[in-house]
Write a protein that holds these residues in place. Structure first.
Motif, PDB file in Angstrom:
ATOM      1  N   GLY A 173       0.808  -1.216   0.000  1.00  0.00           N
ATOM      2  CA  GLY A 173       0.000   0.000   0.000  1.00  0.00           C
ATOM      3  C   GLY A 173       0.838   1.261   0.000  1.00  0.00           C
ATOM      4  N   ALA A 174       1.930   1.257  -0.764  1.00  0.00           N
ATOM      5  CA  ALA A 174       2.879   2.370  -0.752  1.00  0.00           C
ATOM      6  C   ALA A 174       2.248   3.658  -1.261  1.00  0.00           C
ATOM      7  CB  ALA A 174       4.097   2.026  -1.600  1.00  0.00           C
ATOM      8  N   LYS A 175       2.694   4.769  -0.672  1.00  0.00           N
ATOM      9  CA  LYS A 175       2.273   6.101  -1.075  1.00  0.00           C
ATOM     10  C   LYS A 175       3.460   6.939  -1.558  1.00  0.00           C
ATOM     11  CE  LYS A 175      -2.040   5.554   0.158  1.00  0.00           C
ATOM     12  NZ  LYS A 175      -3.137   5.501  -0.861  1.00  0.00           N
ATOM     13  N   ARG A 176       4.667   6.525  -1.164  1.00  0.00           N
ATOM     14  CA  ARG A 176       5.871   7.272  -1.508  1.00  0.00           C
ATOM     15  C   ARG A 176       6.886   6.355  -2.176  1.00  0.00           C
ATOM     16  NH1 ARG A 176       6.936  11.697   3.257  1.00  0.00           N
ATOM     17  NH2 ARG A 176       4.743  12.115   3.760  1.00  0.00           N
ATOM     18  N   CYS A 177       7.754   6.958  -2.990  1.00  0.00           N
ATOM     19  CA  CYS A 177       8.795   6.163  -3.652  1.00  0.00           C
ATOM     20  C   CYS A 177      10.044   7.009  -3.815  1.00  0.00           C
ATOM     21  CB  CYS A 177       8.298   5.683  -5.015  1.00  0.00           C
ATOM     22  SG  CYS A 177       9.479   4.641  -5.921  1.00  0.00           S
ATOM     23  N   GLY A 210      -0.100   6.613  -8.260  1.00  0.00           N
ATOM     24  CA  GLY A 210      -0.384   7.160  -6.940  1.00  0.00           C
ATOM     25  C   GLY A 210       0.790   7.209  -5.994  1.00  0.00           C
ATOM     26  N   LEU A 211       2.004   7.429  -6.523  1.00  0.00           N
ATOM     27  CA  LEU A 211       3.196   7.551  -5.690  1.00  0.00           C
ATOM     28  C   LEU A 211       3.766   8.962  -5.809  1.00  0.00           C
ATOM     29  CD1 LEU A 211       4.998   4.189  -6.543  1.00  0.00           C
ATOM     30  CD2 LEU A 211       3.791   4.743  -4.426  1.00  0.00           C
ATOM     31  N   THR A 212       4.054   9.576  -4.680  1.00  0.00           N
ATOM     32  CA  THR A 212       4.753  10.853  -4.661  1.00  0.00           C
ATOM     33  C   THR A 212       6.234  10.517  -4.518  1.00  0.00           C
ATOM     34  OG1 THR A 212       2.845  11.846  -3.565  1.00  0.00           O
ATOM     35  CG2 THR A 212       4.900  13.121  -3.589  1.00  0.00           C
ATOM     36  N   SER A 213       7.027  10.840  -5.538  1.00  0.00           N
ATOM     37  CA  SER A 213       8.347  10.229  -5.661  1.00  0.00           C
ATOM     38  C   SER A 213       9.488  11.229  -5.772  1.00  0.00           C
ATOM     39  CB  SER A 213       8.370   9.332  -6.907  1.00  0.00           C
ATOM     40  OG  SER A 213       7.313   8.399  -6.882  1.00  0.00           O
TER      41      SER A 213
END
Length: 288
Positions: A173-177, A210-213
């Motif tokens: 369920g990652a949100k960041r990368c 949907g990742l803020t990277s």
């Protein structure tokens, strides 16, 4: 087979990014084998912010990064690119309950875990609780064995790596990368055009799912913003770190060079790295 609900919108997002950046060939991404139900696409309004939690930094950009966008973090050797980016992931878990993915292409994950302990960041503990996943993309490239849970089995290939990222995102369920570092893309791209396409593919895909990277890049010249002089044009923002010698002493500073869709500081501010990680001083200026 990777089953994603949002594949069509992913492809559309990437295609639009390619067109916007005037790169329209070789853009069908037929190498992706996804399910085509798109209900799960994770958009994000332009006003939504993702705080980095790095002391002093969020003040420079209106409270944080814009959600579901990709940013370049560039700098010369010793400027703190990896520390800044991994601290962003760590803070995401411990302060905001946002799981993250760390893709490493040039360093042993074991060394990264050990190094971050000096800043009181226990990455292994976060991994054990399925709040952080480290994708080892360097072992196959150099041909050494690894016992990492998440491994890129082929020598670095963009499509294969992106598939692994979307698999991991679904797993935890990652949100960041964080992609550390994009310098490796230069060694798998035969032409400048292909390199640009690979950067667009990476940046747009991470945003679309949907990742803020944060994408790190080594810089060899203090007057340049990136390694290949094009990364800052295909990401949504650029954060430039400096490690400069002045009168026999090295000092570090940071600049939000670009952030599409958001106002930000136009100054260069000093920062320090202590046992607590990076701390930016937004009230102080630096002049080269």
């Amino acid at each position: 087979m990777v089953r994603l609900k949002y594949v069509d919108r992913v492809r559309k997002y990437i295609k639009n990014s390619l067109i916007r950046n005037m790169v329209v060939e070789d853009s069908d991404f037929s190498g992706f084998d996804f399910d085509d139900d798109e209900d799960g696409f994770e958009g994000g309004s332009q006003s939504e912010r993702v705080p980095t939690g790095i002391k002093g930094f969020d003040e420079l950009c209106g409270g944080g990064l814009l959600k579901n966008r990709s940013y370049l973090v560039s700098g010369n050797a010793g400027s703190g690119k990896s520390t800044f980016s991994i601290q962003y992931l760590h803070n995401g878990v411990v302060e905001y309950d946002e799981p993250g993915i760390l893709v490493v292409t040039e360093e042993d994950p074991k060394n990264i875990r050990e190094n971050m302990k000096s800043y009181n960041m226990d990455l292994k503990k976060l991994e054990q609780h399925d709040k952080l996943a480290i994708l080892d993309s360097q072992s196959a490239k150099v041909g050494i064995p690894t016992d990492e849970e998440y491994v890129e089995v082929d020598p670095f290939d963009m499509d294969s790596t992106l598939k692994r990222i979307v698999e991991i995102k679904e797993d935890i369920g990652a949100k960041r990368c964080v992609f550390d570092s994009t310098t490796s893309l230069g060694f798998v791209s035969d032409t400048q055009k292909q390199l640009r396409i690979n950067f667009l593919k990476l940046s747009a895909t991470l945003s679309a799912i949907g990742l803020t990277s944060l994408l790190t890049s080594e810089v060899l010249d203090k007057n340049r913003m990136s390694r290949f002089d094009m990364e800052e044009f295909v990401t949504e923002g650029t954060i430039r770190l400096y490690n400069e010698r002045k009168e026999g002493v090295r000092s570090r500073s940071i600049e939000v060079y670009k952030m599409r869709g958001s106002d930000h500081s136009k100054k260069i501010n000093p920062f320090e790295i202590s046992s607590k990680g990076i701390e930016v001083h937004p009230k102080e200026d630096v002049y080269f």
